[in-house]
Design a protein around this motif. Structure first.
Motif, mmCIF file in Angstrom:
data_model
loop_
_atom_site.group_PDB
_atom_site.id
_atom_site.type_symbol
_atom_site.label_atom_id
_atom_site.label_comp_id
_atom_site.label_asym_id
_atom_site.label_seq_id
_atom_site.Cartn_x
_atom_site.Cartn_y
_atom_site.Cartn_z
ATOM 1 N N GLY A 298 5.705 -12.019 9.261
ATOM 2 C CA GLY A 298 6.833 -11.306 9.828
ATOM 3 C C GLY A 298 7.641 -10.547 8.799
ATOM 4 N N ASP A 299 7.605 -10.944 7.548
ATOM 5 C CA ASP A 299 8.325 -10.250 6.495
ATOM 6 C C ASP A 299 7.451 -9.138 5.931
ATOM 7 N N LEU A 300 8.061 -8.264 5.182
ATOM 8 C CA LEU A 300 7.313 -7.246 4.467
ATOM 9 C C LEU A 300 6.620 -7.916 3.291
ATOM 10 N N GLU B 70 0.842 -4.342 10.982
ATOM 11 C CA GLU B 70 0.559 -3.020 10.430
ATOM 12 C C GLU B 70 0.442 -3.050 8.913
ATOM 13 N N THR B 71 -0.371 -2.110 8.398
ATOM 14 C CA THR B 71 -0.660 -2.075 6.968
ATOM 15 C C THR B 71 -0.598 -0.659 6.419
ATOM 16 N N GLY C 69 5.244 -1.717 11.111
ATOM 17 C CA GLY C 69 5.608 -2.928 11.829
ATOM 18 C C GLY C 69 6.985 -2.791 12.443
ATOM 19 N N ASP C 70 7.786 -3.858 12.297
ATOM 20 C CA ASP C 70 9.136 -3.844 12.870
ATOM 21 C C ASP C 70 10.117 -3.099 12.007
#
Length: 170
Positions: free
Chosen positions: A54-56, A76-77, A169-170
């Motif tokens: 959930g974190d970067l 996502e990447t 991502g988020d």
């Protein structure tokens, strides 16, 4: 002696990237395990990062001479550079350890072999959603092979512009 002036856009982007990474590590230090009398070393990169879902997650991948940085957030990447062709095995092994299904953004910062040499292996091994490269050309076969691999995957190259924003991502 003639000095070449660096592009303000490239320098600003690099500074922004490092600032984001520095803030992240200040706010979310990675815990390590003491595996030797000499210090705290994680048993593997994947084990050290496994509690960060959930974190970067920012990974500086050891590709010898050159660069390769993997950014992950959620599902996502973004892969920034692929190192030289001679290190593509290490790069693919690392990405396999991270259990990636797709590369959402493949960013190739410039067409030198130590940054794009592993790009063909990435393009042939992973579905890539978008490719970003500067509007620079090169006469090497590595550059030509990279462009051929991009075309073979039916992708188009997007040139990033100052002020472009990316969501990961988020």
């Amino acid at each position: 002696m003639v000095r070449r002036r660096r592009s303000g856009k490239g320098v600003a982007g690099l500074i922004l990237c490092f600032a984001v990474i520095a803030v992240f590590y200040i706010l979310h230090p990675v815990e390590t395990k003491d595996n030797s009398p000499g210090g705290n070393v994680p048993t593997s990169a994947v084990e050290a990062l496994s509690d960060l879902d959930g974190d970067l997650v920012v990974s500086f991948i050891d590709v010898g001479q050159g660069d390769s940085i993997l950014l992950e957030q959620g599902e996502e990447t973004m892969l920034i550079d692929c190192g030289p062709a001679s290190s593509q095995g290490q790069l693919l092994d690392y990405l396999s350890e991270r259990e990636l299904d797709t590369i959402d953004y493949l960013v190739l910062t410039h067409p030198h072999e130590d940054h794009i040499g592993g790009a063909v292996a990435i393009l042939e091994s992973y579905p890539v959603e978008a490719v970003y490269m500067p509007d620079k050309t090169h006469t090497t076969s590595t550059y030509g092979d990279t462009l051929d691999a991009i075309r073979n995957q039916q992708l188009t190259v997007t040139t990033a512009q100052a002020g472009d924003r990316f969501s990961l991502g988020d």
